[in-house]
Design an enzyme around this catalytic site. Structure first.
Site, PDB file in Angstrom:
ATOM      1  N   TYR A 183       0.858  -1.185   0.000  1.00 35.04           N
ATOM      2  CA  TYR A 183       0.000   0.000   0.000  1.00 35.04           C
ATOM      3  C   TYR A 183       0.896   1.237   0.000  1.00 35.04           C
ATOM      4  O   TYR A 183       1.122   1.854   1.036  1.00 35.04           O
ATOM      5  CB  TYR A 183      -0.919   0.009   1.231  1.00 35.04           C
ATOM      6  N   LYS A 213       5.618 -14.895  -0.044  1.00 30.78           N
ATOM      7  CA  LYS A 213       5.270 -15.307  -1.406  1.00 30.78           C
ATOM      8  C   LYS A 213       6.548 -15.204  -2.221  1.00 30.78           C
ATOM      9  O   LYS A 213       6.572 -14.681  -3.331  1.00 30.78           O
ATOM     10  CB  LYS A 213       4.166 -14.388  -1.957  1.00 30.78           C
ATOM     11  N   ASP A 267      -0.619 -18.366  -0.222  1.00 29.86           N
ATOM     12  CA  ASP A 267      -1.731 -19.142  -0.794  1.00 29.86           C
ATOM     13  C   ASP A 267      -1.963 -20.424   0.013  1.00 29.86           C
ATOM     14  O   ASP A 267      -3.091 -20.764   0.383  1.00 29.86           O
ATOM     15  CB  ASP A 267      -1.519 -19.425  -2.289  1.00 29.86           C
ATOM     16  N   ASP A 284      -3.999  -7.819   5.465  1.00 25.17           N
ATOM     17  CA  ASP A 284      -5.344  -7.268   5.289  1.00 25.17           C
ATOM     18  C   ASP A 284      -6.304  -8.380   4.858  1.00 25.17           C
ATOM     19  O   ASP A 284      -7.376  -8.585   5.439  1.00 25.17           O
ATOM     20  CB  ASP A 284      -5.278  -6.165   4.216  1.00 25.17           C
ATOM     21  N   ASP A 330      -9.367 -10.742   7.243  1.00 27.36           N
ATOM     22  CA  ASP A 330     -10.796 -10.901   6.942  1.00 27.36           C
ATOM     23  C   ASP A 330     -11.143 -12.387   6.878  1.00 27.36           C
ATOM     24  O   ASP A 330     -12.212 -12.809   7.323  1.00 27.36           O
ATOM     25  CB  ASP A 330     -11.166 -10.239   5.605  1.00 27.36           C
TER      26      ASP A 330
END
Ligand SMILES: NC(=O)c1ccc[n+]([C@@H]2O[C@H](COP(=O)([O-])OP(=O)(O)OC[C@H]3O[C@@H](n4cnc5c(N)ncnc54)[C@H](O)[C@@H]3O)[C@@H](O)[C@H]2O)c1
Length: 352
Positions: free
Chosen positions: A137, A187, A220, A244, A248
């Site tokens: 971000y 990743k 993943d 982020d 969730d």
């Protein structure tokens, strides 16, 4: 002890409903523990943006600076683009006050049924520690050739040694106070510059914490494992974007996004930290008394802990456990029929 001052930003939609509940619980638990809290409310929101063209005034950061903490509801409303509400309020506050650690605990409470059979009450108790001020971000980038067929958009990810090291250290310190297990989300197989750097720094920091068992997982595979075996996780440290999304997912694992809390911490206590539920302004249920206030109330408990009132914070968490175990005080998102106010009043009674 002098009064501690909290800036309250209810924001949009159910933000006001859930911050009212959080404030009522804070008042009750503060009275019981002899804690002096004062509040100032700010109407910074999409509503304000529609009237003035700004989510918050240009001197907002200076206004907030002297406060001990910020308690936020949620921002975002149809008609105002989400990047305007996010970059016009939340992100400037997180960055100006170096709230680099976004700490998001997750628990399956007795009485709240997870959609996953593998997630049982008392077994799932984890914390996502999200890097909160850099990473994916970033403001670095731009758009070229707008409106032409060869239009391009470039967005750079920015990872600094200071940034990765301090968030990792924070996560290891937290793991030390819990079950001493840490998972780093990476990743590095696909993102070949920033993620190998993240891995290197995490493993350097890990050398200082031989008492904490740690592992690195590709994001993943980690997403799948959080669904299949949520109970195996204790502390998960992740970059801004991965954290982020993952938080969730973990909130959904715990039964509802309505119960998930979040602390945006400046662990150095130099600047005010900010506490907010993970959920957004939920325009679909706003004004209908359906909002689950638990995410906001649990966020208020994290605020009490950060301000040095651990016993009061623990009382609030115990009250949440008791209220969730009772079908009469569950909102519709977790299978009950209670209104926001009914849950609030029960929590106020329990902590008072
Ligand atoms: N930190 C924040 O302020 C924040 C976070 C996420 C989204 N947003 C903003 O909120 C707006 C709506 O976003 P969204 O719909 O994607 O996410 P949302 O979290 O507002 O809602 C997602 C779903 O969860 C339900 N829900 C959310 N909170 C609940 C609660 N406390 N009790 C019961 N049900 C609840 C909603 O009814 C909705 O069906 C957007 O403008 C978005 O940008 C803000």
């Amino acid at each position: 002890m002098p009064a501690q001052c909290v800036a309250v930003i209810p924001g949009d939609g159910i933000g006001a409903e859930v911050t009212d509940a959080a404030q009522a619980v804070l008042d009750a638990v503060s009275a019981r523990h002899g804690i002096a809290l004062t509040y100032d409310r700010f109407d910074w929101s999409c509503h304000r943006y529609a009237e003035t063209g700004e989510m918050m005034p240009s001197d907002a950061i200076e206004t907030l600076r002297p406060y001990d903490a910020v308690l936020l509801g949620a921002v975002g409303w149809p008609g105002v683009p989400d990047h305007v509400s996010l970059w016009g309020l939340l992100i400037p506050i997180r960055r100006a006050f170096r709230q680099y650690a976004n700490v998001r605990p997750v628990r399956v409470f007795e009485g709240v049924e997870s959609p996953l059979r593998a997630a049982r009450a008392g077994e799932v108790d984890l914390v996502v520690v999200r890097e909160n001020v850099e990473g994916e971000y970033s403001e670095v980038g731009g758009r070229l050739n707008r409106g032409f067929p060869d239009e391009i958009a470039v967005q750079e990810s920015v990872f600094t040694r200071v940034g990765v090291e301090r968030i990792t250290r924070h996560a290891f310190e937290l793991a030390r106070t819990r079950r001493r297990r840490l998972t780093s989300a990476t990743k590095s197989n696909g993102i070949v510059h920033t993620m190998p750097f993240w891995d290197e720094v995490v493993s350097e920091v890990a050398a200082d914490y031989p008492d904490v068992e740690w592992e690195s997982e590709l994001i993943d595979a980690l997403a799948a494992k959080v669904v299949l075996e949520p109970a195996r996780f204790d502390v998960i440290v992740a970059s801004n974007l991965f954290g982020d999304i993952l938080s969730d997912l973990t909130a959904a694992v715990a039964g509802s996004i309505g119960i998930a809390p979040s602390a945006n911490l400046d662990p150095t206590h130099t600047y005010p930290s900010m506490f907010e539920p993970v959920h957004g302004s939920a325009p679909d249920i706003a004004g209908k008394a359906l909002a689950n206030p638990v995410g906001a109330v649990w966020s208020a408990a994290l605020m009490l802990e950060h301000l040095g009132h651990e016993a009061a914070g623990a009382d609030v968490l115990r009250a949440i456990e008791t209220a969730m175990a009772d079908p009469a005080t569950r909102t519709p998102d977790i299978g009950g029929e209670a209104t926001t106010d009914e849950v609030k009043e029960r929590l106020v009674d329990l902590v008072g």
